[in-house]
Design a protein around this motif. Structure first.
Motif, PDB file in Angstrom:
ATOM      1  N   SER A  18       0.830  -1.192   0.000  1.00  0.00           N
ATOM      2  CA  SER A  18       0.000   0.000   0.000  1.00  0.00           C
ATOM      3  C   SER A  18       0.870   1.249   0.000  1.00  0.00           C
ATOM      4  N   THR A  19       0.399   2.291  -0.682  1.00  0.00           N
ATOM      5  CA  THR A  19       1.091   3.580  -0.624  1.00  0.00           C
ATOM      6  C   THR A  19       0.660   4.371   0.610  1.00  0.00           C
ATOM      7  N   ASP A  20      -0.390   3.908   1.292  1.00  0.00           N
ATOM      8  CA  ASP A  20      -0.829   4.516   2.555  1.00  0.00           C
ATOM      9  C   ASP A  20       0.047   3.942   3.662  1.00  0.00           C
ATOM     10  N   LYS A  21       0.858   4.787   4.272  1.00  0.00           N
ATOM     11  CA  LYS A  21       1.827   4.296   5.273  1.00  0.00           C
ATOM     12  C   LYS A  21       1.152   3.637   6.464  1.00  0.00           C
ATOM     13  N   ASN A  22      -0.046   4.102   6.863  1.00  0.00           N
ATOM     14  CA  ASN A  22      -0.743   3.455   7.978  1.00  0.00           C
ATOM     15  C   ASN A  22      -1.093   2.019   7.631  1.00  0.00           C
ATOM     16  N   PHE A  23      -1.646   1.807   6.443  1.00  0.00           N
ATOM     17  CA  PHE A  23      -1.953   0.439   6.021  1.00  0.00           C
ATOM     18  C   PHE A  23      -0.679  -0.368   5.846  1.00  0.00           C
ATOM     19  N   ARG A  24       0.314   0.227   5.208  1.00  0.00           N
ATOM     20  CA  ARG A  24       1.533  -0.520   4.870  1.00  0.00           C
ATOM     21  C   ARG A  24       2.229  -1.079   6.099  1.00  0.00           C
ATOM     22  N   PHE A  25       2.341  -0.283   7.152  1.00  0.00           N
ATOM     23  CA  PHE A  25       3.119  -0.720   8.306  1.00  0.00           C
ATOM     24  C   PHE A  25       2.290  -1.304   9.442  1.00  0.00           C
ATOM     25  N   GLU A  26       0.972  -1.135   9.395  1.00  0.00           N
ATOM     26  CA  GLU A  26       0.119  -1.680  10.448  1.00  0.00           C
ATOM     27  C   GLU A  26      -0.617  -2.939  10.015  1.00  0.00           C
ATOM     28  N   SER A  27      -0.582  -3.258   8.745  1.00  0.00           N
ATOM     29  CA  SER A  27      -1.293  -4.429   8.222  1.00  0.00           C
ATOM     30  C   SER A  27      -0.306  -5.522   7.846  1.00  0.00           C
ATOM     31  N   SER A  28      -0.828  -6.720   7.717  1.00  0.00           N
ATOM     32  CA  SER A  28       0.031  -7.799   7.244  1.00  0.00           C
ATOM     33  C   SER A  28       0.170  -7.681   5.726  1.00  0.00           C
ATOM     34  N   SER A  29       1.223  -8.191   5.215  1.00  0.00           N
ATOM     35  CA  SER A  29       1.470  -8.241   3.772  1.00  0.00           C
ATOM     36  C   SER A  29       1.443  -6.873   3.101  1.00  0.00           C
ATOM     37  N   GLY A  31      -0.399  -4.241   3.548  1.00  0.00           N
ATOM     38  CA  GLY A  31      -1.647  -3.499   3.504  1.00  0.00           C
ATOM     39  C   GLY A  31      -2.339  -3.444   2.158  1.00  0.00           C
ATOM     40  N   VAL A  32      -2.034  -4.372   1.273  1.00  0.00           N
ATOM     41  CA  VAL A  32      -2.640  -4.353  -0.060  1.00  0.00           C
ATOM     42  C   VAL A  32      -4.160  -4.518   0.026  1.00  0.00           C
ATOM     43  N   ILE A  33      -4.628  -5.496   0.746  1.00  0.00           N
ATOM     44  CA  ILE A  33      -6.069  -5.772   0.800  1.00  0.00           C
ATOM     45  C   ILE A  33      -6.841  -4.628   1.462  1.00  0.00           C
ATOM     46  N   PRO A  34      -6.401  -4.095   2.613  1.00  0.00           N
ATOM     47  CA  PRO A  34      -7.134  -2.944   3.168  1.00  0.00           C
ATOM     48  C   PRO A  34      -7.200  -1.757   2.206  1.00  0.00           C
ATOM     49  N   SER A  35      -6.137  -1.510   1.468  1.00  0.00           N
ATOM     50  CA  SER A  35      -6.142  -0.402   0.502  1.00  0.00           C
ATOM     51  C   SER A  35      -7.132  -0.649  -0.623  1.00  0.00           C
ATOM     52  N   ILE A  36      -7.163  -1.864  -1.127  1.00  0.00           N
ATOM     53  CA  ILE A  36      -8.103  -2.201  -2.199  1.00  0.00           C
ATOM     54  C   ILE A  36      -9.539  -2.102  -1.682  1.00  0.00           C
ATOM     55  N   LEU A  37      -9.795  -2.621  -0.483  1.00  0.00           N
ATOM     56  CA  LEU A  37     -11.141  -2.550   0.081  1.00  0.00           C
ATOM     57  C   LEU A  37     -11.569  -1.102   0.314  1.00  0.00           C
ATOM     58  N   GLU A  38     -10.677  -0.267   0.808  1.00  0.00           N
ATOM     59  CA  GLU A  38     -11.004   1.139   1.013  1.00  0.00           C
ATOM     60  C   GLU A  38     -11.406   1.794  -0.312  1.00  0.00           C
ATOM     61  N   TYR A  39     -10.649   1.531  -1.356  1.00  0.00           N
ATOM     62  CA  TYR A  39     -10.963   2.075  -2.682  1.00  0.00           C
ATOM     63  C   TYR A  39     -12.346   1.601  -3.138  1.00  0.00           C
ATOM     64  N   LEU A  40     -12.607   0.311  -3.018  1.00  0.00           N
ATOM     65  CA  LEU A  40     -13.877  -0.247  -3.466  1.00  0.00           C
ATOM     66  C   LEU A  40     -15.056   0.326  -2.686  1.00  0.00           C
ATOM     67  N   PHE A  41     -14.907   0.512  -1.368  1.00  0.00           N
ATOM     68  CA  PHE A  41     -15.968   1.129  -0.571  1.00  0.00           C
ATOM     69  C   PHE A  41     -16.145   2.595  -0.952  1.00  0.00           C
ATOM     70  N   ASP A  42     -15.053   3.336  -1.110  1.00  0.00           N
ATOM     71  CA  ASP A  42     -15.132   4.760  -1.465  1.00  0.00           C
ATOM     72  C   ASP A  42     -15.832   4.974  -2.804  1.00  0.00           C
ATOM     73  N   LYS A  43     -15.568   4.101  -3.760  1.00  0.00           N
ATOM     74  CA  LYS A  43     -16.183   4.209  -5.091  1.00  0.00           C
ATOM     75  C   LYS A  43     -17.562   3.563  -5.149  1.00  0.00           C
ATOM     76  N   LYS A  44     -18.015   3.034  -4.001  1.00  0.00           N
ATOM     77  CA  LYS A  44     -19.317   2.364  -3.902  1.00  0.00           C
ATOM     78  C   LYS A  44     -19.443   1.198  -4.889  1.00  0.00           C
ATOM     79  N   LEU A  45     -18.341   0.485  -5.055  1.00  0.00           N
ATOM     80  CA  LEU A  45     -18.333  -0.683  -5.932  1.00  0.00           C
ATOM     81  C   LEU A  45     -18.694  -1.957  -5.180  1.00  0.00           C
ATOM     82  N   ILE A  46     -18.594  -1.899  -3.840  1.00  0.00           N
ATOM     83  CA  ILE A  46     -18.992  -3.035  -3.011  1.00  0.00           C
ATOM     84  C   ILE A  46     -19.792  -2.527  -1.820  1.00  0.00           C
TER      85      ILE A  46
END
Length: 72
Positions: A18-29, A31-46
């Motif tokens: 993730s390019t979001d430092k909070n996700f990158r260093f606080e998440s496993s792997s 932070g790729v999945i939290p970043s993708i989920l945030e994008y999908l929720f923000d765009k109302k795709l899920i």
């Protein structure tokens, strides 16, 4: 094609974080999945997602839950 005794056959593999430092260093792997989920929720795709998280402790325990917003 790549052949591994552990992973079997694979065509490609990718590295990401993730390019979001909070996700990158606080998440496993990274932070790729939290970043993708945030994008999908923000765009109302899920409307929701099924995620697996870990409870810390002497014995870490994995649990699965349904989320319906970007606050995991």
């Amino acid at each position: 094609m790549f052949l591994s005794n552990t992973l079997g056959k694979s065509i490609n593999s990718y590295l990401g974080y993730s390019t979001d430092k909070n996700f990158r260093f606080e998440s496993s792997s990274g932070g790729v999945i939290p970043s993708i989920l945030e994008y999908l929720f923000d765009k109302k795709l899920i409307n929701g997602a099924i995620v697996t998280q870990t409870k810390s402790g002497k014995i870490p325990l994995a649990y699965t839950k349904i989320i319906n917003n970007k606050k995991m």
